[in-house]
Write a protein that holds these residues in place. Structure first.
Motif, PDB file in Angstrom:
ATOM      1  N   LYS A 132       0.809  -1.221   0.000  1.00  0.00           N
ATOM      2  CA  LYS A 132       0.000   0.000   0.000  1.00  0.00           C
ATOM      3  C   LYS A 132       0.843   1.273   0.000  1.00  0.00           C
ATOM      4  N   LYS A 133       2.142   1.108   0.133  1.00  0.00           N
ATOM      5  CA  LYS A 133       3.018   2.278   0.240  1.00  0.00           C
ATOM      6  C   LYS A 133       3.584   2.638  -1.127  1.00  0.00           C
ATOM      7  N   ASN A 134       2.732   3.198  -2.007  1.00  0.00           N
ATOM      8  CA  ASN A 134       3.174   3.605  -3.339  1.00  0.00           C
ATOM      9  C   ASN A 134       2.131   4.517  -3.974  1.00  0.00           C
ATOM     10  N   ASP A 135       2.545   5.265  -5.002  1.00  0.00           N
ATOM     11  CA  ASP A 135       1.662   6.234  -5.652  1.00  0.00           C
ATOM     12  C   ASP A 135       0.506   5.567  -6.389  1.00  0.00           C
ATOM     13  N   ASP A 136       0.757   4.383  -6.981  1.00  0.00           N
ATOM     14  CA  ASP A 136      -0.310   3.692  -7.723  1.00  0.00           C
ATOM     15  C   ASP A 136      -1.487   3.367  -6.805  1.00  0.00           C
ATOM     16  N   TYR A 137      -1.175   2.907  -5.595  1.00  0.00           N
ATOM     17  CA  TYR A 137      -2.252   2.557  -4.657  1.00  0.00           C
ATOM     18  C   TYR A 137      -3.016   3.813  -4.236  1.00  0.00           C
ATOM     19  N   ILE A 138      -2.288   4.905  -4.040  1.00  0.00           N
ATOM     20  CA  ILE A 138      -2.936   6.166  -3.655  1.00  0.00           C
ATOM     21  C   ILE A 138      -3.909   6.614  -4.742  1.00  0.00           C
ATOM     22  N   LYS A 139      -3.451   6.612  -6.004  1.00  0.00           N
ATOM     23  CA  LYS A 139      -4.310   7.046  -7.120  1.00  0.00           C
ATOM     24  C   LYS A 139      -5.565   6.189  -7.215  1.00  0.00           C
ATOM     25  N   CYS A 140      -5.392   4.903  -6.995  1.00  0.00           N
ATOM     26  CA  CYS A 140      -6.531   3.984  -7.072  1.00  0.00           C
ATOM     27  C   CYS A 140      -7.523   4.261  -5.943  1.00  0.00           C
ATOM     28  N   MET A 141      -7.019   4.526  -4.733  1.00  0.00           N
ATOM     29  CA  MET A 141      -7.888   4.839  -3.596  1.00  0.00           C
ATOM     30  C   MET A 141      -8.623   6.158  -3.823  1.00  0.00           C
ATOM     31  N   GLN A 142      -7.934   7.115  -4.416  1.00  0.00           N
ATOM     32  CA  GLN A 142      -8.576   8.400  -4.731  1.00  0.00           C
ATOM     33  C   GLN A 142      -9.745   8.196  -5.694  1.00  0.00           C
TER      34      GLN A 142
END
Length: 464
Positions: free
Chosen positions: A158-168
């Motif tokens: 979960k510690k990455n930009d791809d996961y953040i974008k997906c959660m957004q």
């Protein structure tokens, strides 16, 4: 020999075609690619030649001729299949052909999954989710977005930009679908992901958004207020952190005892942590009034939630005593330290290092009151414990020995003072260079002690 001849001819044609295209002569390059396709038909080079031809036509803008070639490549199930699917997706995207684009993206994600390129597959699925969202097909959008999250987490965590974008994107889906409960759930998870990735500014903003959605009388509202203070500390926004922490206690002042009994463990731990951090921040900034308030809040939370004599209470009492000492409230400081000492001795035994630290602090507090006898007792007891735990020549001993030596000097007991300073000098010389600044200072003070006792010869030896 036939295939060897085909290979040679194809390579020669491809090389010439590439040269023409690099020089900007697309027509000649495409014509050579077409010839290579015809020659290689039936051989292992056919799909590669066909793909180069399709790409050249696509780059030239001849989409209508390129599209059937990419479609043929997909049917061939060749090595260029995934790249052909990506090219077709870009074609359908430009022409806004939504239905064909969905079909291609679904086929592309399946092909990527079979190749175990999970991150690329996740990005494709997320692109599909965005289309479903535009079409207001919220169930499909949510399903595909969750699939993308699962794939990213499986490979990168979960510690990455791809996961953040997906959660957004998941938050956006729940917001647009009007599912308030799901939106709050996804916002809560997004806030945790921001914190995990140290995106504290985004985390703070998300907490503010969550707080607006919670009812003011709910425990989640309180927890969020407390978390905001923690993140404000991370961002070094100390005024905001202090305001939010004070706001929590101010809002609940009238029914504080009732609330603290109902408070969850997570809220309790968060509040204690906040109060300790803010108390120390205020103390370091010489804001002793605020520091005292936060330390008292922390003690109150611990006593209500756990027990009167919890070890955490002793830790905070030491911090509180430092505030009282810095403001000249020595009697209060000693009272708090004696209470901390009682708790630590009961919980840890008489010879723990925590007990030694509190005894040392007590000794310093008694010095400030002028009670040198009690100060010496406490400092020597602290020294005894540390000697047992750390050995005879620990560097910290030298400092404490010199403090005790000065106290004996003030009491007129020069022999004891000289004994302690001599031991301190021995420790300093054994743990550092023989003539460092600490050793010089200690020698100078030792010389003054010898002079006070009337032993001028030894005094001169020290001064020299």
């Amino acid at each position: 020999m036939y295939f060897y001849g085909v290979e040679g001819k194809v390579k020669k044609l491809l090389s010439k075609a590439k040269s023409y295209i690099e020089k900007g002569n697309l027509d000649k390059g495409i014509a050579l690619y077409e010839k290579a396709v015809e020659i290689s038909r039936g051989s292992s080079y056919y799909s590669y030649c066909l793909f180069l031809l399709a790409c050249a036509m696509h780059d030239e803008g001849d989409i209508e001729r390129a599209k059937p070639l990419f479609e043929e490549l997909i049917e061939l199930n060749c090595d260029e299949r995934i790249l052909s699917l990506e090219k077709l997706n870009s074609i359908y995207k430009k022409s806004n052909d939504i239905s064909n684009r969905i079909a291609i993206l679904e086929e592309l994600s399946t092909a990527q999954e079979l190749k175990h390129t999970d991150i690329q597959c996740a990005k494709t699925i997320l692109e599909l989710s965005k289309i479903y969202l535009e079409l207001k097909r919220y169930e499909n959008a949510e399903r595909t977005c969750l699939e993308a999250l699962e794939k990213i987490e499986g490979v990168q965590g979960k510690k990455n930009d791809d996961y953040i974008k997906c959660m957004q994107k998941l938050v956006e889906i729940h917001r647009e679908s009007g599912s308030g409960e799901k939106e709050i759930e996804s916002l809560e998870e997004l806030q945790e992901i921001y914190a995990l990735n140290e995106r504290y500014d985004s985390c703070y903003k998300t907490l503010c958004e969550l707080q607006r959605k919670y009812g003011e009388d709910t425990e989640k509202y309180e927890i969020t207020l407390a978390k905001r203070a923690i993140i404000a500390i991370r961002l070094e926004k100390y005024p905001e952190a202090i305001q939010e922490c004070r706001e929590f206690y101010k809002e609940n002042e009238k029914m504080f005892e009732e609330l603290t009994k109902k408070r969850s463990e997570s809220l309790y731990e968060t509040l204690v942590k906040i109060c300790l951090i803010l108390g120390n921040v205020c103390y370091e900034k010489a804001n002793n009034i605020e520091a005292e308030i936060f330390f008292l809040y922390a003690i109150n939370d611990i006593k209500i939630r756990l027990e009167e004599d919890h070890l955490y209470v002793a830790t905070i009492l030491n911090s509180l005593a430092a505030v009282y000492r810095s403001t000249g409230k020595y009697a209060k400081a000693i009272e708090r330290l004696e209470e901390a000492l009682r708790i630590q001795r009961a919980k840890l035994g008489k010879d723990s290092m925590d007990v030694a630290t509190t005894l040392h602090n007590l000794g310093l507090a008694y010095i400030q009151t002028g009670d040198y006898k009690k100060a010496i007792e406490r400092l020597e007891e602290s020294l005894r414990i540390r000697r047992t735990k750390l050995g005879e020549n620990h560097p910290d001993f030298a400092t404490t020995l010199k403090i005790i030596g000065l106290l004996y000097n003030d009491e007129g007991e020069y022999e004891k003072a000289i004994e302690d300073y001599s031991k301190a000098l021995e420790i300093e010389r054994s743990s550092s260079r023989e003539y460092d600044s600490d050793s010089f200072d200690t020698l100078w003070e030792l010389g003054k002690l010898y002079r006070s006792e009337g032993d001028y010869e030894k005094a001169i030896g020290c001064f020299q």
